[in-house]
Design an enzyme around this catalytic site. Structure first.
Site, PDB file in Angstrom:
ATOM      1  N   HIS A   1      -4.046   6.420   0.432  1.00 33.50           N
ATOM      2  CA  HIS A   1      -4.176   4.882   0.304  1.00 33.50           C
ATOM      3  C   HIS A   1      -5.664   4.538   0.451  1.00 33.50           C
ATOM      4  CE1 HIS A   1      -4.330   0.708   0.063  1.00 33.50           C
ATOM      5  NE2 HIS A   1      -4.490   0.494   1.490  1.00 33.50           N
TER       6      HIS A   1
ATOM      7  N   CYS B   1       0.737  -1.175  -0.105  1.00 31.76           N
ATOM      8  CA  CYS B   1       0.053  -0.185  -0.211  1.00 31.76           C
ATOM      9  C   CYS B   1       0.742   1.097  -0.067  1.00 31.76           C
ATOM     10  CB  CYS B   1      -1.029  -0.179   1.109  1.00 31.76           C
ATOM     11  SG  CYS B   1      -1.894  -1.593   1.390  1.00 31.76           S
TER      12      CYS B   1
ATOM     13  N   ASN C   1      -9.939  -1.892  -2.380  1.00 31.99           N
ATOM     14  CA  ASN C   1      -8.584  -1.563  -1.997  1.00 31.99           C
ATOM     15  C   ASN C   1      -7.758  -2.305  -3.087  1.00 31.99           C
ATOM     16  OD1 ASN C   1      -5.858  -2.042  -0.762  1.00 31.99           O
ATOM     17  ND2 ASN C   1      -6.696  -2.256   1.209  1.00 31.99           N
TER      18      ASN C   1
END
Length: 333
Positions: free
Chosen positions: A256, A106, A286
């Protein structure tokens, strides 16, 4: 002075789409309605190739202009060779082009920008193709709802080029690492420390009914959440001090894109204006190292990023690893 800047971004998502349950409390909480999922025979490198081809088809540069390929992935084709070498060949980039993989999740996009900046401003390269791509779906057990509803697959391609400028257009940076949190977001089995065997192919069920094997992705959500709330504000404060700026100086904050709940919690904790804060998870989920460039591209398309906009990019997650930086957007028109 020679400075690095982001010249263009494109992204590619697999065509296969999975929906999270409608009218569901968890779906509402995380803010993720649909996710793109790679097919069984579709690799992260395939997504990476499509994103790069999309960038080249935009005519922002020619393939022969690329003198370095950076590939951020935790879903490589092989242990060796490095997938960046395979992409160099598949994309028909010059054999004088440097190329390597780096394994980060990430925080990977911000790290990639720092590497690209170093290569360009040291004179080692002029045009860098920075690709992020992951297929976490291949690590997830279909009956593990704790992670299945969160993660989607995607790839992005960013052209980082050189220009003459008196100001930094990328940077400064703030980095952090705490490997003590490694076990809280991990695929335990499958590499050299714990090769696949009959033992780690046994299914276990946790107290919430989630099923997984040790070759599957495991996430301790509460611990990752606590880590984020602790380290992200500290990293942002470090960046503000390095930049000699306040939060009011920024036009847009792109973090993120873990999930809506975490993003909103961070936004409130940091007292960031809702109008200056990017949330782009609804139809992607995600996508690990690709979340920041996907959000940035969509903010560009919506007109929220303009010439000379000052952006703060913040990545955080698996590792634990985190990184933040400034980006001044420069339009090419």
């Amino acid at each position: 002075m020679v400075k690095a800047y982001i010249k263009g971004i494109e992204y590619y998502c697999p065509q296969q789409i999975e929906s999270n349950p409608a009218n569901d409390k968890l779906t509402e909480k995380i803010g993720i309605l649909t996710r793109h999922i790679a097919k069984d025979n579709e690799l992260a490198s395939d997504l990476a190739y499509m994103a790069a081809e999309k960038l080249f088809n935009s005519k922002i540069c020619e393939k022969e202009d690329i003198d370095f390929l950076l590939y951020c992935t935790q879903s490589p084709d092989h242990f060796l060779p490095t997938t960046a070498c395979l992409l160099q060949s598949r994309l028909s980039l010059s054999t004088t082009c440097g190329a390597f993989d780096y394994n980060l999740g990430c925080s990977g996009y911000v790290y990639g920008l720092s590497i690209a900046k170093g290569l360009i401003e040291s004179g080692a390269a002029k045009n860098i193709l920075l690709i992020t791509s992951d297929t976490y779906s291949k690590y997830i057990h279909p009956l593990d709802r704790s992670v299945k509803v969160l993660f989607g697959d995607a790839a992005t391609a960013t052209l980082v080029s050189s220009t003459n400028s008196e100001e930094d257009l990328i940077g400064p940076f703030d980095f952090g690492t705490d490997g003590r949190g490694a076990d809280n977001l991990i695929v335990p089995a499958g590499a050299l420390k714990e090769p696949i065997s009959s033992v780690n192919l046994e299914e276990t069920t946790d107290s919430f009914g989630n099923v997984r094997m040790r070759k599957n992705l495991y996430m301790n959500g509460p611990e990752v959440f606590n880590f984020t709330l602790k380290e992200v504000p500290r990293s942002i404060q470090n960046l503000l001090e390095k930049s000699n700026k306040t939060k009011d100086d920024y036009d847009l904050f792109i973090f993120h894109q873990a999930n809506k709940y975490m993003l909103e919690h961070l936004r409130r904790k940091l007292s960031i204006d809702e109008q200056k804060f990017s949330i782009c998870v609804e139809n992607f989920g995600n996508t690990v190292s690709s979340t920041i460039p996907i959000a940035l591209k969509n903010e560009l398309l919506q007109g929220r990023v303009k010439n000379s906009s000052l952006l703060m990019l913040v990545g955080f997650g698996v590792g634990y690893s985190w990184a933040s930086c400034n980006v001044v957007w420069k339009s090419n028109t």
